[in-house]
Design a protein around this motif. Structure first.
Motif, short mmCIF file in Angstrom:
data_model
loop_
_atom_site.label_atom_id
_atom_site.label_comp_id
_atom_site.label_asym_id
_atom_site.label_seq_id
_atom_site.Cartn_x
_atom_site.Cartn_y
_atom_site.Cartn_z
N VAL A 216 0.86 -1.18 0.00
CA VAL A 216 0.00 0.00 0.00
C VAL A 216 0.90 1.23 0.00
CG1 VAL A 216 -1.87 1.24 1.14
CG2 VAL A 216 -1.74 -1.25 1.31
N VAL B 132 -6.95 2.29 -0.21
CA VAL B 132 -7.18 1.18 0.71
C VAL B 132 -7.89 1.71 1.95
CG1 VAL B 132 -6.06 -0.56 2.15
CG2 VAL B 132 -5.22 -0.12 -0.17
N THR C 88 -8.02 -3.44 6.07
CA THR C 88 -7.01 -4.50 5.90
C THR C 88 -7.28 -5.58 6.94
OG1 THR C 88 -5.48 -3.54 7.48
CG2 THR C 88 -5.25 -2.81 5.21
N VAL D 183 -7.03 -6.78 1.59
CA VAL D 183 -7.28 -5.35 1.69
C VAL D 183 -8.57 -5.05 0.95
CG1 VAL D 183 -4.81 -4.77 1.75
CG2 VAL D 183 -6.02 -4.69 -0.42
#
Ligand SMILES: Cc1cc2nc3c(=O)[nH]c(=O)nc-3n(C[C@H](O)[C@H](O)[C@H](O)COP(=O)(O)OP(=O)(O)OC[C@H]3O[C@@H](n4cnc5c(N)ncnc54)[C@H](O)[C@@H]3O)c2cc1C
Length: 503
Positions: free
Chosen positions: A10, A125, A128, A137
């Protein structure tokens, strides 16, 4: 949105991009999720240190960065008048490279593209999670929700890291108490020599040319030191602060970027929770002094990449991943300490006692030993990992001193008369057994899958005294020595094995 990634990263800042490249070099399928649709034109970082260049050279791409930057043989510690001298560092890159972060990111993104990294921009995102077998995610891209799964997740998502927060990893440290101003502005009357660095009882300031008429002006203004970081900077405010510290504002006008930064200093309590890892600003933030955050983050990425690849390819036990935090958390702690010290010297030293402290330290830095120590600390050349990662490393006189040491890009001389350089043999991202004594027959076999090791026999011109008593160095994919093999041990207890092809 679907993905067959083994690792999800990410954040496509410099750290996430380098990690993705490092994984791709090792053949790992990686997806990078970046919420920004476009790259950011402003550059926070301008300084790339020598050790970061060495890491890029390990994979054969340093030339791309050198071509776009300008080497500078010295740097600063806390803006003190005595400069840090990098020119004596034992490296092919005994300097800092002046290169805007936007250029670094462009080059890394282009390299990631060449390596087939699956980079998805505009993908934010939002959630998670992990279980024993993998990670997932969830987020949004172009208004549509997505959910992806992989074996491991890395949060390279910057200071406010969602990955860190959702993993429940504490970000301990000190809240911002002081701030400074930054402006990328044009100057009608730049300072002589186009650059300046000064400190006095009114504050401190630096002017750095960015190309053309554009200059970066950084001002630590004693009068405005308590202004909260959220308060916007205006050209008038920057100009007034510059006049207070430097006596003039160099005719600043037409700003490209105005910003404020603080001395907030935090370090993630842990760099790992199960299958989730943190790297870069997600793991450490601090006053940007000495040009370190991006560099340390990129070096985090290089430390983690080959370890994840080794485990994913079944070449290493999953316990190898523990060494990421074991090796990099102390580096983050040292970064925390040195930037906090610089914060005290730069932002809390306007009274006579503070000015005297600055002058005393600046004088002490004229001594080559202290100067070299600080230069090695800031550049990353001084990093040394404390223990061998491989079990069963032979012991011998003079070999312990090699454990965890970084190797410069040594020129090598081969028996057939050809020459090469050490880093060429590490470009594939494998381990390297560098057999440095031509008399030894066969090859030392470290406790590693043979397909993960290159073996090279060569003399190292000019290093005979340093390598006295050493038959071979077992070098990790990130260019640090895991252990040395003493001469006698290589003959009596080393396992001869056929050399692997060097690619
Ligand atoms: C004024 C200033 C000067 C500096 N100068 C230097 C210097 O000279 N040298 C140096 O080494 N360092 C310097 N730094 C520090 C350096 O800029 C940072 O350390 C570096 O950018 C960290 O890189 P990163 O990849 O970890 O994080 P970032 O660069 O912050 O990248 C994180 C990325 O993650 C993305 N992201 C965040 N959350 C999500 C999400 N939920 N979903 C998807 N994407 C997400 C963001 O959009 C971003 O692109 C400076 C900093 C400042 C403020």
């Amino acid at each position: 949105m679907t993905s067959n990634a083994e690792v999800i990263v990410v954040g496509a800042g410099p750290v996430g991009l380098l990690l993705a490249c490092e994984l791709a070099v090792a053949g790992v399928r990686v997806t990078v999720l970046e919420r920004r649709a476009e790259t950011v034109p402003q550059s926070r970082a301008l300084t790339m240190h020598g050790r970061t260049l060495e890491m890029l050279a390990l994979r054969g791409v340093a030339g791309r960065f050198l071509a776009r930057g300008m080497p500078i043989p010295s740097g600063h510690f806390a803006g003190l008048p005595t400069r840090l001298d990098f020119s004596a560092c034992d490296s092919t890159y005994p300097f800092t490279l002046f290169i805007p972060q936007s250029v670094t990111e462009q080059l890394l993104e282009a390299w990631a593209g060449e390596l087939g990294v699956d980079l998805r921009r505009g993908a934010t995102v939002e959630a998670t999670g992990q279980d024993e077998d993998g990670v997932w995610v969830g987020g949004t891209q172009a208004g549509s929700p997505f959910r992806l799964a992989a074996r491991y997740l890395v949060g390279a998502d910057g200071a406010r890291s969602l990955v860190r927060r959702q993993a429940g990893i504490a970000f301990d440290g000190l809240a911002a108490t002081k701030t400074a101003m930054l402006g990328d502005v044009r100057l009608h009357t730049p300072p002589p020599g186009r650059a300046i660095s000064l400190g006095n009882s009114a504050g401190g300031m630096m002017v750095v040319p960015l190309g053309g008429e554009l200059y970066r002006v950084i001002v630590v203004d004693a009068q405005e030191i308590d202004v909260p970081v959220e308060v916007p900077v205006t050209l008038e405010g920057l100009s007034a602060a510059t006049r207070r510290v430097a006596g003039e504002d160099f005719g600043m006008h037409s700003p490209e970027w105005l910003s404020r930064f603080s001395n907030q200093t935090c370090l993630a309590q842990s760099y790992r929770k199960g299958r989730i890892f943190l790297a870069g600003d997600a793991a450490h933030i601090h006053l940007p002094a000495g040009g370190q955050g991006m560099n340390v983050g990129m070096q985090d990425a290089m430390n983690l990449g080959w370890k994840l690849a080794g485990v994913l390819r079944g070449r290493a036990d999953a316990s190898l991943l523990d060494s990421y935090e074991g090796e990099r958390h102390p580096v983050g702690a040292a970064l925390y300490r040195n930037t906090l010290a610089q914060s005290a010297l730069m932002m809390d030293s306007f009274d006579p006692a503070g000015q005297a402290l600055r002058a005393t330290l600046s004088d002490l830095m004229k001594g080559p030993e202290l100067n070299a120590t600080l230069a090695h600390d800031l550049s990353g050349f001084g990093i040394r990992y404390p223990a061998a990662l491989l079990s069963g490393a032979p012991e011998g006189d003079g070999c312990a001193r090699w454990i965890g040491r970084r190797l410069p890009d040594w020129p090598l001389q081969h028996a057939d008369g050809t020459a090469s350089s050490l880093y060429e043999h590490l470009a594939s991202g494998r381990w390297l057994v560098l057999q440095v004594d031509g008399e030894v027959q066969g090859h030392y076999q470290p406790a590693l899958d043979g397909a993960w090791v290159n073996v090279v026999t060569a003399l190292v011109p000019g290093r005979a005294a340093e390598l006295d008593g050493v038959a071979a160095l077992v070098v990790r994919p990130d260019g640090y020595v895991d252990h040395a093999v003493p001469l006698r041990s290589s003959v009596t207890s080393g396992n001869p094995c056929p050399a692997q092809a060097v690619t």
